[in-house]
Scaffold this motif. Structure first.
Motif, PDB file in Angstrom:
ATOM      1  N   ILE A  14      -7.612   4.567  -4.148  1.00 23.33           N
ATOM      2  CA  ILE A  14      -6.767   3.459  -3.690  1.00 23.33           C
ATOM      3  C   ILE A  14      -7.457   2.750  -2.531  1.00 23.33           C
ATOM      4  CG2 ILE A  14      -4.513   2.757  -2.772  1.00 23.33           C
ATOM      5  CD1 ILE A  14      -3.365   5.364  -3.943  1.00 23.33           C
ATOM      6  N   ASN A  15      -7.452   1.434  -2.608  1.00 26.30           N
ATOM      7  CA  ASN A  15      -8.021   0.601  -1.559  1.00 26.30           C
ATOM      8  C   ASN A  15      -7.086  -0.581  -1.319  1.00 26.30           C
ATOM      9  OD1 ASN A  15     -10.041  -0.362   0.268  1.00 26.30           O
ATOM     10  ND2 ASN A  15     -10.645  -1.843  -1.291  1.00 26.30           N
ATOM     11  N   VAL A  16      -7.179  -1.130  -0.133  1.00 23.07           N
ATOM     12  CA  VAL A  16      -6.504  -2.395   0.171  1.00 23.07           C
ATOM     13  C   VAL A  16      -7.613  -3.388   0.438  1.00 23.07           C
ATOM     14  CG1 VAL A  16      -5.058  -3.643   1.810  1.00 23.07           C
ATOM     15  CG2 VAL A  16      -4.480  -1.316   1.185  1.00 23.07           C
ATOM     16  N   GLY A  17      -7.542  -4.511  -0.232  1.00 22.31           N
ATOM     17  CA  GLY A  17      -8.592  -5.497  -0.022  1.00 22.31           C
ATOM     18  C   GLY A  17      -8.281  -6.823  -0.671  1.00 22.31           C
ATOM     19  N   ASP A  18      -9.153  -7.754  -0.397  1.00 24.15           N
ATOM     20  CA  ASP A  18      -9.058  -9.088  -0.965  1.00 24.15           C
ATOM     21  C   ASP A  18      -9.478  -9.022  -2.428  1.00 24.15           C
ATOM     22  OD1 ASP A  18      -8.562 -11.870  -0.441  1.00 24.15           O
ATOM     23  OD2 ASP A  18     -10.711 -12.213  -0.676  1.00 24.15           O
ATOM     24  N   ARG A  62      -8.870   2.121   5.437  1.00 18.47           N
ATOM     25  CA  ARG A  62      -7.853   1.075   5.618  1.00 18.47           C
ATOM     26  C   ARG A  62      -6.509   1.528   5.072  1.00 18.47           C
ATOM     27  NH1 ARG A  62      -7.330  -4.810   5.199  1.00 18.47           N
ATOM     28  NH2 ARG A  62      -5.106  -5.111   5.461  1.00 18.47           N
ATOM     29  N   VAL A  63      -6.509   2.167   3.914  1.00 15.06           N
ATOM     30  CA  VAL A  63      -5.259   2.676   3.336  1.00 15.06           C
ATOM     31  C   VAL A  63      -4.675   3.739   4.259  1.00 15.06           C
ATOM     32  CG1 VAL A  63      -4.260   4.010   1.426  1.00 15.06           C
ATOM     33  CG2 VAL A  63      -5.838   2.123   0.949  1.00 15.06           C
ATOM     34  N   GLN A  64      -5.508   4.664   4.713  1.00 15.69           N
ATOM     35  CA  GLN A  64      -5.045   5.722   5.614  1.00 15.69           C
ATOM     36  C   GLN A  64      -4.415   5.122   6.869  1.00 15.69           C
ATOM     37  OE1 GLN A  64      -4.594   8.935   5.364  1.00 15.69           O
ATOM     38  NE2 GLN A  64      -4.015   9.165   7.483  1.00 15.69           N
ATOM     39  N   GLU A  65      -5.050   4.123   7.445  1.00 18.44           N
ATOM     40  CA  GLU A  65      -4.509   3.471   8.643  1.00 18.44           C
ATOM     41  C   GLU A  65      -3.180   2.782   8.351  1.00 18.44           C
ATOM     42  OE1 GLU A  65      -7.539   0.780   9.977  1.00 18.44           O
ATOM     43  OE2 GLU A  65      -8.968   2.406  10.330  1.00 18.44           O
ATOM     44  N   ASP A  66      -3.099   2.115   7.210  1.00 18.67           N
ATOM     45  CA  ASP A  66      -1.894   1.360   6.870  1.00 18.67           C
ATOM     46  C   ASP A  66      -0.682   2.244   6.589  1.00 18.67           C
ATOM     47  OD1 ASP A  66      -3.301  -0.978   7.201  1.00 18.67           O
ATOM     48  OD2 ASP A  66      -3.399  -1.485   5.074  1.00 18.67           O
ATOM     49  N   VAL A 107       0.834  -1.203   0.000  1.00 21.74           N
ATOM     50  CA  VAL A 107       0.000   0.000   0.000  1.00 21.74           C
ATOM     51  C   VAL A 107       0.868   1.251   0.000  1.00 21.74           C
ATOM     52  CG1 VAL A 107      -0.323   0.122   2.504  1.00 21.74           C
ATOM     53  CG2 VAL A 107      -2.050   1.077   1.000  1.00 21.74           C
ATOM     54  N   VAL A 108       2.021   1.199   0.641  1.00 16.58           N
ATOM     55  CA  VAL A 108       2.935   2.347   0.623  1.00 16.58           C
ATOM     56  C   VAL A 108       3.385   2.615  -0.811  1.00 16.58           C
ATOM     57  CG1 VAL A 108       5.189   3.205   1.399  1.00 16.58           C
ATOM     58  CG2 VAL A 108       3.665   2.059   3.024  1.00 16.58           C
ATOM     59  N   ASP A 109       3.724   1.575  -1.548  1.00 20.75           N
ATOM     60  CA  ASP A 109       4.118   1.745  -2.953  1.00 20.75           C
ATOM     61  C   ASP A 109       2.972   2.326  -3.777  1.00 20.75           C
ATOM     62  OD1 ASP A 109       6.762   0.914  -2.778  1.00 20.75           O
ATOM     63  OD2 ASP A 109       6.319  -1.154  -3.313  1.00 20.75           O
ATOM     64  N   ALA A 110       1.759   1.858  -3.545  1.00 20.84           N
ATOM     65  CA  ALA A 110       0.603   2.356  -4.302  1.00 20.84           C
ATOM     66  C   ALA A 110       0.411   3.845  -4.062  1.00 20.84           C
ATOM     67  CB  ALA A 110      -0.655   1.580  -3.920  1.00 20.84           C
ATOM     68  N   VAL A 111       0.474   4.261  -2.813  1.00 18.38           N
ATOM     69  CA  VAL A 111       0.266   5.674  -2.483  1.00 18.38           C
ATOM     70  C   VAL A 111       1.426   6.524  -2.999  1.00 18.38           C
ATOM     71  CG1 VAL A 111       0.028   7.337  -0.598  1.00 18.38           C
ATOM     72  CG2 VAL A 111      -1.244   5.176  -0.535  1.00 18.38           C
ATOM     73  N   CYS A 112       2.655   6.065  -2.830  1.00 17.88           N
ATOM     74  CA  CYS A 112       3.811   6.817  -3.351  1.00 17.88           C
ATOM     75  C   CYS A 112       3.696   6.991  -4.864  1.00 17.88           C
ATOM     76  CB  CYS A 112       5.117   6.107  -3.005  1.00 17.88           C
ATOM     77  SG  CYS A 112       5.609   6.267  -1.293  1.00 17.88           S
ATOM     78  N   CYS A 113       3.309   5.944  -5.551  1.00 18.60           N
ATOM     79  CA  CYS A 113       3.145   6.018  -7.000  1.00 18.60           C
ATOM     80  C   CYS A 113       2.096   7.060  -7.357  1.00 18.60           C
ATOM     81  CB  CYS A 113       2.744   4.642  -7.549  1.00 18.60           C
ATOM     82  SG  CYS A 113       2.474   4.626  -9.332  1.00 18.60           S
ATOM     83  N   ALA A 114       0.945   7.008  -6.695  1.00 23.30           N
ATOM     84  CA  ALA A 114      -0.131   7.953  -6.991  1.00 23.30           C
ATOM     85  C   ALA A 114       0.311   9.391  -6.735  1.00 23.30           C
ATOM     86  CB  ALA A 114      -1.362   7.616  -6.152  1.00 23.30           C
ATOM     87  N   VAL A 115       0.989   9.619  -5.632  1.00 27.57           N
ATOM     88  CA  VAL A 115       1.446  10.966  -5.288  1.00 27.57           C
ATOM     89  C   VAL A 115       2.442  11.468  -6.344  1.00 27.57           C
ATOM     90  CG1 VAL A 115       2.797  12.313  -3.614  1.00 27.57           C
ATOM     91  CG2 VAL A 115       0.980  10.768  -2.821  1.00 27.57           C
TER      92      VAL A 115
END
Length: 177
Positions: free
Chosen positions: A109-113, A146-150, A76-84
């Motif tokens: 962005i979401n984290v999920g199954d 969930r993303v914010q928490e992670d 999730v850190v990679d996903a958010v860094c990429c988006a930013v």
């Protein structure tokens, strides 16, 4: 026994993933004004900025649509860094472009199954990322709680809480039979 559902006998491949959904705000308007220029501009942004940032952050482009992307990340850190980085880069690329001709992404962005079927992904994790993308402002990023928490405390970013959104989710209870 699950009440109201049968337990599947066929094994479905699942995993937890960070899902990024993005589209171009005002794409239909841009295409209506000048299809050729819009396509050239979008392809140039993808080639020079978007695709390299996805690769840098170990993302996998699952699918593209005319104006959108669905990308899977292990982190999730990679996903958010990429988006930013993409959104900041698009801001720089749009500085000298008239506002009515700018390509601006909305990102969710979401984290999920997720459920994997061949090279594609499905499931509530994907659906929620798409719903978050629709809530994002042009040039913005909208993430799930969930993303914010992670990512809390891991990235030097300032988030503003827009509001709590409720999406319809069927609730099921596990009953012993």
């Amino acid at each position: 026994m699950l009440q109201g559902r049968t337990v599947p006998t066929e094994r479905v491949e699942r995993r937890l993933a960070a899902i990024l959904a993005a589209d171009v705000a005002g794409y239909s308007r841009l295409m209506g004004a000048d299809e050729g220029a819009t396509l050239r501009q979008l392809k140039a942004h993808r080639r020079a900025l978007v695709d390299p940032k996805i690769a840098k952050h170990r993302g996998r482009i699952v699918k593209t649509t005319g104006d959108g992307l669905l990308v899977e990340f292990v982190s999730v850190v990679d996903a958010v860094c990429c988006a930013v980085e993409v959104q900041r880069g698009m801001g720089e690329r749009n500085v000298n472009v008239p506002e009515n001709k700018r390509i601006e992404f909305r990102v969710g962005i979401n984290v999920g199954d997720i459920v994997i079927d061949g090279g594609d992904i499905f499931g509530d994790g994907v659906n929620l990322a798409a719903r978050l993308e629709a809530l994002a402002e042009p040039g913005g990023i909208c993430v799930s709680g969930r993303v914010q928490e992670d990512i809390a405390g891991r990235l030097p970013l300032n988030w503003s809480r827009l509001s709590e959104q409720k999406f319809r989710v069927d609730k099921w209870s596990l009953c012993r039979g």
